[in-house]
Motif scaffolding. Structure first.
Motif, PDB file in Angstrom:
ATOM      1  N   ASP A  55       0.392   4.030   1.837  1.00  0.00           N
ATOM      2  CA  ASP A  55       0.721   4.489   3.190  1.00  0.00           C
ATOM      3  C   ASP A  55       1.178   3.322   4.051  1.00  0.00           C
ATOM      4  O   ASP A  55       1.013   3.349   5.262  1.00  0.00           O
TER       5      ASP A  55
ATOM      6  N   GLY B  50      -6.478   1.891   7.347  1.00  0.00           N
ATOM      7  CA  GLY B  50      -5.438   1.328   6.480  1.00  0.00           C
ATOM      8  C   GLY B  50      -5.052  -0.100   6.825  1.00  0.00           C
ATOM      9  O   GLY B  50      -5.198  -0.993   5.986  1.00  0.00           O
TER      10      GLY B  50
ATOM     11  N   ASN C 151       0.158   0.946   5.401  1.00  0.00           N
ATOM     12  CA  ASN C 151      -0.929   0.259   6.101  1.00  0.00           C
ATOM     13  C   ASN C 151      -0.430  -0.828   7.038  1.00  0.00           C
ATOM     14  O   ASN C 151      -1.008  -1.894   7.145  1.00  0.00           O
TER      15      ASN C 151
ATOM     16  N   HIS D  34       0.816  -1.212   0.000  1.00  0.00           N
ATOM     17  CA  HIS D  34       0.000   0.000   0.000  1.00  0.00           C
ATOM     18  C   HIS D  34       0.848   1.260   0.000  1.00  0.00           C
ATOM     19  O   HIS D  34       1.987   1.269   0.449  1.00  0.00           O
TER      20      HIS D  34
END
Lengths: 268, 335
Positions: free
Chosen positions: A84, B239, A86, A82
């Motif tokens: 960011d 996330g 994650n 990902h």
């Protein structure tokens, strides 16, 4: 390995993210999706592991046609990296890497935080493979640098020996040298494990350097599908033309100059 | 957008508040002034002023000062020792006295009605009493420990009950709207029942003692924790959860690996606040008979043993202070 047929995706608010996508990616290829933000790269990636359901069309991953019933089976073959990272910031590197194999740990053991021995061994191998040391195993993820965090993300993605790795702008929040490091690591690991990689990027130079093939997306359409060597200013203009993006303009300009140099060299 | 950027004189920036807000503020003031009359706020300030005047020597009398003074006078000296007449102790063993205690002889005046002379006669009698110098403090401390235990068990049960409640009342994890609605309303209901009142009824059901206290406090704090935990689950960073969802982890595994590490420090802080609060509330629910030091306090208060009451109050004060210190140390270390 991955095959999109006539994919169309319209979000509930009416925006059309993807239209008429036909794409087939053979096994072991490092395919880069190039495009401006909002071009539909992330949506296309998310269709592969079922995080986004297309409005129309069919997707086949390793011979499995995606539908509500087959998504759990397909997800075991597909992993994701990902933008960011994650990662769970407060958890250790080891737990983050091993959580990549959660789908294969019995529920009770996973609740107790107990991973089987072979997974712990695999975790150590992977952490070593992404150039982190034993001392990093117990470190909390938020104490690592951005590049190191993304390498943890790569290790997590490889925990289950995936056939497909989806990388959603894996280097968007990293500085240029860390970006190079992470992408070359991803590329060499993918070669080693014979994974197909579908990676979205918006840096043209990185795409040309690391991709086996570059697919340009603009406004939900595929605007070009070329070898990295053949991506020239005309192709890039298709991707970036509609934006006042200095980065895109620069890339087009660079490609134009390169093209001139190439043709000049040929004349000589 | 670009058009507007060229004409800043045509932009509109409205003032921070208008007539409506002013009217609303005036209405609130009018309501508050009526309510103040209704709840004797004026009288309260009058009495406080009078008390202040009395302390400064400006006024002669003050109901507040004399009342408080009487209570404080009767509380001191604080009751520290325990004195029991030997005659009342069963199987008294003179050679084997309890630790630190001694036997004293005191003379008391006993009035007795003389049947022959038809008069009240005062005779002097001597009796032996067992004096334990810090006996009452020890007894009160024992009761205090009981109170802390009530609070501890109430907290443990609250945590156990609130974990499933939090799972079902977190909108992004609850399996369907029915479970969501049910557990949400259950949590609100638990929170809405004041522990003092539920303790009153639980004492009727379970009898005097700690059981009623533990249940009353446990139910109330389960309501609080369920709400706090659920809100934290909902607000956790999406996330990592998406990352685990993408590789096919089930919801419980997502909670365990993507949500729990994020919210754990917050959960511990909430749980410790609830423990802290339960210790204070456990002394209160004791007053309706739910065990612990509150029950002792109520008994002594009703018998006008203000010396004992003073000791108990001091002990409660010290305990709450100590627990607060310990809790803030632990919290500082965890976060």
């Amino acid at each position: 390995m991955i095959k999109f047929e006539q994919i169309e995706k319209q979000y509930p608010d009416g925006t059309i993210a993807l239209q008429n996508i036909d794409l087939s990616i053979p096994r072991g290829e490092f395919c880069v999706l190039l495009g401006h933000s909002g071009a539909g790269k992330s949506t296309l990636l998310r269709i592969v592991n079922g995080l986004v359901a297309p409005t129309k069309g069919r997707t086949v991953v390793d011979g499995i046609e995606l539908s509500k019933k087959t998504i759990p089976a397909a997800r075991r073959k597909v992993s994701m990296i990902h933008q960011d990272f994650n990662l769970v910031k407060r958890a250790s590197v080891a737990v983050n890497v091993m959580s990549g194999a959660l789908a294969h740990v019995p529920l009770l053991l996973s609740v107790l935080g107990w991973f089987p021995a072979h997974m712990r061994r695999k975790c150590c191998e992977l952490v070593a493979r992404v150039d982190l040391g034993e001392k990093h195993l117990y470190r909390r993820v938020d104490s690592l640098s951005g590049g190191q965090q993304q390498r943890v993300g790569i290790a997590r993605a490889l925990m289950l020996n995936p056939l497909v790795v989806l990388a959603d702008e894996p280097v968007a929040s990293l500085d240029p040298s860390a970006s190079h490091e992470v992408l070359s690591l991803l590329r060499s690991l993918a070669r080693e494990h014979d994974c197909t990689v579908l990676c979205s990027l918006h840096q043209v130079d990185l795409a040309r350097r690391f991709g086996d093939r570059i697919v340009g997306l603009e406004g939900g359409h595929i605007v070009f599908d070329l070898d990295p060597g053949k991506v020239d200013q005309k192709a890039l203009a298709l991707v970036y033309a509609n934006y006042d993006d200095p980065h895109g303009q620069e890339a087009i300009e660079a490609a134009r100059v390169e093209n001139l140099v190439d043709t000049g060299l040929k004349k000589i | 957008m670009k058009e507007a950027a060229k004409n800043p004189e045509k932009w509109e920036l409205s003032p921070p508040y208008g007539v409506k807000t002013v009217l609303l503020v005036i209405a609130v003031f009018i309501f508050l002034s009526f309510s103040a009359r209704h709840s004797d706020i004026d009288k309260m300030f009058y009495m406080l002023g009078e008390a202040g005047g009395r302390i400064l020597g400006l006024t002669d009398s003050s109901q507040v000062v004399s009342g408080t003074g009487r209570v404080i006078d009767s509380m001191f000296p604080l009751r520290i020792s325990e004195e029991t007449p030997v005659a009342r102790i069963e199987n008294f063993d003179r050679d084997n006295l309890p630790f630190f205690s001694r036997v004293e002889t005191e003379t008391i005046e006993v009035s007795r009605f003389n049947v022959q002379s038809m008069q009240l006669e005062v005779t002097e009698q001597s009796r032996e009493i067992l004096v334990e110098p810090v006996g009452y403090v020890l007894y009160a401390m024992k009761k205090m420990v009981e109170t802390i235990e009530i609070a501890l068990w109430a907290t443990i049960f609250a945590i156990i009950i609130s974990i499933p409640l939090a799972y079902y009342s977190a909108s992004n994890y609850s399996p369907n709207r029915l479970t969501y609605g049910t557990s949400r309303s259950l949590v609100s209901f638990f929170r809405a029942v004041p522990e003092l009142i539920s303790a009153m009824f639980l004492v009727l059901a379970f009898g005097f003692g700690p059981i009623a206290g533990i249940l009353a406090l446990g139910i109330h704090s389960a309501g609080f924790l369920g709400k706090f935990y659920a809100e934290d689950i909902e607000n956790a960073d999406r996330g990592p959860q998406e990352a685990l969802q993408a590789i096919g982890a089930s919801k419980i595994k997502m909670l365990r690996y993507a949500v729990l590490p994020q919210v754990l420090p917050q959960y511990l802080a909430y749980s410790m606040y609830i423990m802290d609060r339960n210790v204070r509330m456990a002394t209160v629910v004791g007053i309706v008979g739910a065990g612990g030091i509150g029950q002792e306090l109520k008994g002594r208060y009703d018998m006008f043993d203000y010396g004992h009451v003073g000791t108990i109050l001091l002990l409660i004060f010290i305990t709450v202070l100590l627990l607060d210190q310990i809790a803030s140390r632990i919290r500082a270390r965890l976060i």
